[in-house]
Every structure is written in structure tokens, then in C-alpha cells.
Enzyme design. Structure first.
Site, PDB file in Angstrom:
ATOM      1  CB  SER A  77      -0.929   0.028   1.211  1.00  0.00           C
ATOM      2  OG  SER A  77      -2.031  -0.802   0.984  1.00  0.00           O
ATOM      3  CE  LYS A  80      -3.759   0.824  -1.239  1.00  0.00           C
ATOM      4  NZ  LYS A  80      -4.405   0.377   0.009  1.00  0.00           N
ATOM      5  CE1 TYR A 204      -4.055  -0.896  -4.865  1.00  0.00           C
ATOM      6  CE2 TYR A 204      -4.754  -3.185  -4.994  1.00  0.00           C
ATOM      7  CZ  TYR A 204      -4.426  -2.067  -4.245  1.00  0.00           C
ATOM      8  OH  TYR A 204      -4.461  -2.123  -2.871  1.00  0.00           O
ATOM      9  CE1 TYR A 256      -5.123   2.017   4.023  1.00  0.00           C
ATOM     10  CE2 TYR A 256      -3.424   0.791   5.146  1.00  0.00           C
ATOM     11  CZ  TYR A 256      -3.952   1.315   3.998  1.00  0.00           C
ATOM     12  OH  TYR A 256      -3.308   1.132   2.833  1.00  0.00           O
ATOM     13  CB  VAL A 274      -0.426  -6.056   3.974  1.00  0.00           C
ATOM     14  CG1 VAL A 274      -1.710  -5.614   4.581  1.00  0.00           C
ATOM     15  CG2 VAL A 274      -0.457  -6.115   2.485  1.00  0.00           C
TER      16      VAL A 274
HETATM   17  O1  DON Z   1      -4.650  -4.557  -2.028  1.00  0.00           O
HETATM   18  C1  DON Z   1      -4.156  -5.158  -1.085  1.00  0.00           C
HETATM   19  O2  DON Z   1      -4.834  -5.742  -0.273  1.00  0.00           O
HETATM   20  C2  DON Z   1      -2.656  -5.128  -0.937  1.00  0.00           C
HETATM   21  N1  DON Z   1      -2.021  -5.218  -2.214  1.00  0.00           N
HETATM   22  C3  DON Z   1      -2.206  -3.874  -0.261  1.00  0.00           C
HETATM   23  C4  DON Z   1      -2.881  -3.629   1.071  1.00  0.00           C
HETATM   24  C5  DON Z   1      -2.023  -2.942   2.057  1.00  0.00           C
HETATM   25  O3  DON Z   1      -0.818  -2.908   1.958  1.00  0.00           O
HETATM   26  C6  DON Z   1      -2.710  -2.388   3.229  1.00  0.00           C
HETATM   27  N2  DON Z   1      -1.732  -1.872   4.168  1.00  0.00           N
HETATM   28  N3  DON Z   1      -1.525  -1.927   5.270  1.00  0.00           N
END
Ligand code: DON
Length: 331
Positions: A77, A80, A204, A256, A274
Site C-alpha cells: 500500500s 498508493k 494496481y 488506516y 501489509v
Molecule cells: O490490495 C491489497 O490488499 C494489498 N495489495 C495492499 C494492502 C495494504 O498494503 C494495506 N496496508 N496496510
């Protein structure tokens, strides 16, 4: 525990900072046991939950590395922030913000509850999945590779090498991410996407799979701290007005549904992923004191054991301790 007060006039300053950080990393490494590695993307489950590493790069050239800083991990993430910046540089801030708002949700990163329930006319912010997928659809180009080229070029300018996608992580997410597909279909039905859904999701998933190190994240953080200017070449890499919005988004939405706590207890813009990465930005300080990194720094953290919100559990504790010890909070 030691508080990290150092006398900046001594020649040993950098060594002292290093010793403090080493002690803190060792201490917080023990707390990785309280978290859990992400498993909803199967490939991420292979990470060592007890890893913890940090890189801090100051504007004046101080570089501190401690713990597990050799690992490459997928940016997830944290990408982003970079895709938002790239989209703004490409399409203009007004264009992007007409399609993605800048409001925190207070919900999990993969929730679309507020979007549905509140009848908001666009995703709440570019750092939750719905907003990030919409942002990826705004990038120019017909294929995912064309769309990501400017993001790669931006990263290359900052980290000094062309980053690579971890194909295994990409395939792992692409083949399992039913939630993001569901979000994508919802966005498509609502008319938020500007590109084909398949190309958008591919973009994405690819951007989330870009490999980085804590050094890379610290370098990105330093450029954001320095208002978008490369600290060595003095080149304007990102326009100031875009950096300002990116940092405020990180502060209000970057962690978040833990963003409020992070702003209160740590007090610096940050973005988590994540896979356990955290990108943190310490803007230059105006008040005088004897603590390190007065002129600003970028911080990169890696600690794959996560808390319930999907943020690095030990990484947050380490950042909180450093920020409190060195009075790094903006507030
Ligand atoms: O879209 C997803 O679920 C993952 N590629 C990225 C989510 C993420 O990193 C949330 N962060 N804490």
C-alpha cells in the site's frame, strides 16, 4: 530505556545515534511476537515474523541503519502514495481530486462501507483500496506497463535504480484477491473507473508488488520531507503542492483506522503496507534543540508482523519511541 538525548557538538554524534537506534531495534524486535504476518496474499506469509529493520536518512547526510535492513519486500500500500503523486503530476491535482477525495474513512483499508452507505460521489481517499484502484485507473496509458512507467521513473530518480516487480507476489495477489476484484466491480458499476477494469487491477497489483528496501523508503521519505526536492542534486522531483497533499493524506489516512492514534502518539506523516513496510516523513524542525534530525529526515521500516489494522506492530512501536525520544512530532 535510554531516551536518546545526544550532544550534537560532539564528534561522536552519529555513532551515539547509531547505538541508541540499535538498542531500540533490539528491544522492539521482541515485540514482533504480538503481531501476525499477512496471509491473505499467500506469498507474503513466507516472511520472517521476527524481522525488524529501520533506515533513517537525514537531510544533512546522516544515515542510520539498524536490524534487518538487507531484505527486499513488496511495497504494497505504500505504492498508493506514489501512484497518487504520479497521477497528480500526469493529470493535474484538480482532475485527480475531482475523482478521489481526501477524507479519512476510519474503516479498514479494503472496506467500501462508507462509499456505499454514505452515497459519497467518489472514493474517500487514494490511500484506501477503493481510492487507490480508482487512482490507478487515472494513470495515462493503455496497458499496465504504460501506466506504471512514470511511477517507475519517479522511483528511479529517488532511489537511484530502476525498481523491479516481485513476480511471485504479483501472481499471488492477482490470483487470490477476490476482495479487490469485488471493489473493482463496484467502482466500475458506479462509473468511477477511467480505464478497463482488467488493466486497472493489473496496474494496481503490479504497483503493490514493486520490491523495495528500508533504504529506498527512507530516500522517498527524505524527498517528501524536503518538499519534493532531491537532497543531493537539488532537482525538483515532485512539485511542492502535490507533496503537501500527499503528506497530509499520509498523516490523516496513511495508517488506516489507526491514523488518529498514529498522529497523536507519533505525529508524523506515514504510510504502511501489509508486507510490513512503513514509509515515514519527518519535516524540518523550526524550534531549536539538541536532538538529531532537526533538518528533517526520511524513515523506512520493515517489520512484517502486523497488528489488526494491517500495520507493522513493532514498526509502529519503534517509530513512536524514536519520535518521542527526539521530539519529532509535528505538533
Ligand atoms: O490490495 C491489497 O490488499 C494489498 N495489495 C495492499 C494492502 C495494504 O498494503 C494495506 N496496508 N496496510
Amino acid at each position: 530505556m535510554v531516551q536518546g538525548h545526544v550532544n550534537l557538538n560532539t564528534e561522536k554524534t552519529e555513532q551515539w545515534i547509531q547505538e541508541y537506534v540499535d538498542g531500540w531495534v533490539e528491544f522492539f524486535k521482541k515485540q514482533t511476537d504480538t503481531g501476525k504476518v499477512a496471509d491473505y496474499i499467500p506469498k507474503l506469509e513466507e516472511a520472517d515474523p521476527n524481522s525488524l529493520g529501520i533506515t533513517i536518512i537525514g537531510k544533512k547526510g546522516t544515515e542510520i541503519r539498524s536490524g534487518d535492513v538487507e531484505h527486499e519486500f513488496s511495497i504494497q500500500s505504500i505504492s498508493k502514495v506514489l501512484s497518487f503523486i504520479t497521477a497528480c503530476m500526469d493529470r493535474g491535482i484538480a482532475y485527480v481530486l475531482q475523482r478521489v477525495d481526501v477524507e479519512p474513512t476510519g474503516e479498514a483499508f479494503n472496506s467500501i462501507m462508507h462509499l456505499e452507505v454514505k452515497g459519497h460521489q467518489r472514493p474517500f481517499n487514494p490511500l484506501v483500496n477503493s481510492g487507490a484502484i480508482t487512482t490507478s485507473s487515472l494513470l495515462s496509458g493503455n496497458t499496465s506497463d504504460e501506466k506504471l512507467e512514470p511511477l517507475f521513473q519517479l522511483m528511479e530518480k529517488i532511489i537511484g535504480r530502476r525498481p523491479e516487480i516481485d513476480i511471485d507476489v504479483y501472481v499471488s495477489e492477482r490470483d487470490t484477491s477476490m476482495r479487490n476484484r469485488a471493489i473493482g466491480y463496484y467502482l466500475l458499476e458506479e462509473g468511477y473507473l477511467e480505464s478497463d477494469l482488467g488493466v486497472t487491477l493489473e496496474t494496481y497489483f503490479k504497483q503493490c508488488s514493486i520490491n523495495v528496501t528500508t533504504d529506498d523508503l527512507a530516500r522517498i521519505g527524505l524527498v517528501l520531507s524536503n518538499d519534493g526536492i532531491h537532497p543531493e542534486t537539488e532537482e525538483i522531483i515532485i512539485p511542492r503542492n502535490i507533496v503537501r497533499i500527499a503528506k497530509s493524506l499520509m498523516l490523516t489516512c496513511g495508517m488506516y483506522d489507526a491514523s488518529g492514534k498514529f498522529a497523536s502518539y507519533v505525529g508524523i506523516p506515514a504510510k504502511s503496507g501489509v508486507s510490513g513496510g512503513i514509509l515515514a516523513v519527518v519535516p524540518p524542525r523550526v524550534r531549536e534543540n539538541e536532538l538529531p534530525f532537526l533538518s528533517g529526515c526520511g524513515i523506512g521500516v520493515f517489520g512484517p508482523a502486523l497488528d489488526k489494522q494491517g500495520n507493522s506492530v513493532a514498526g509502529i512501536k519503534l517509530l513512536r519511541h524514536i519520535a518521542n525520544s527526539w521530539d519529532l512530532s509535528l505538533f
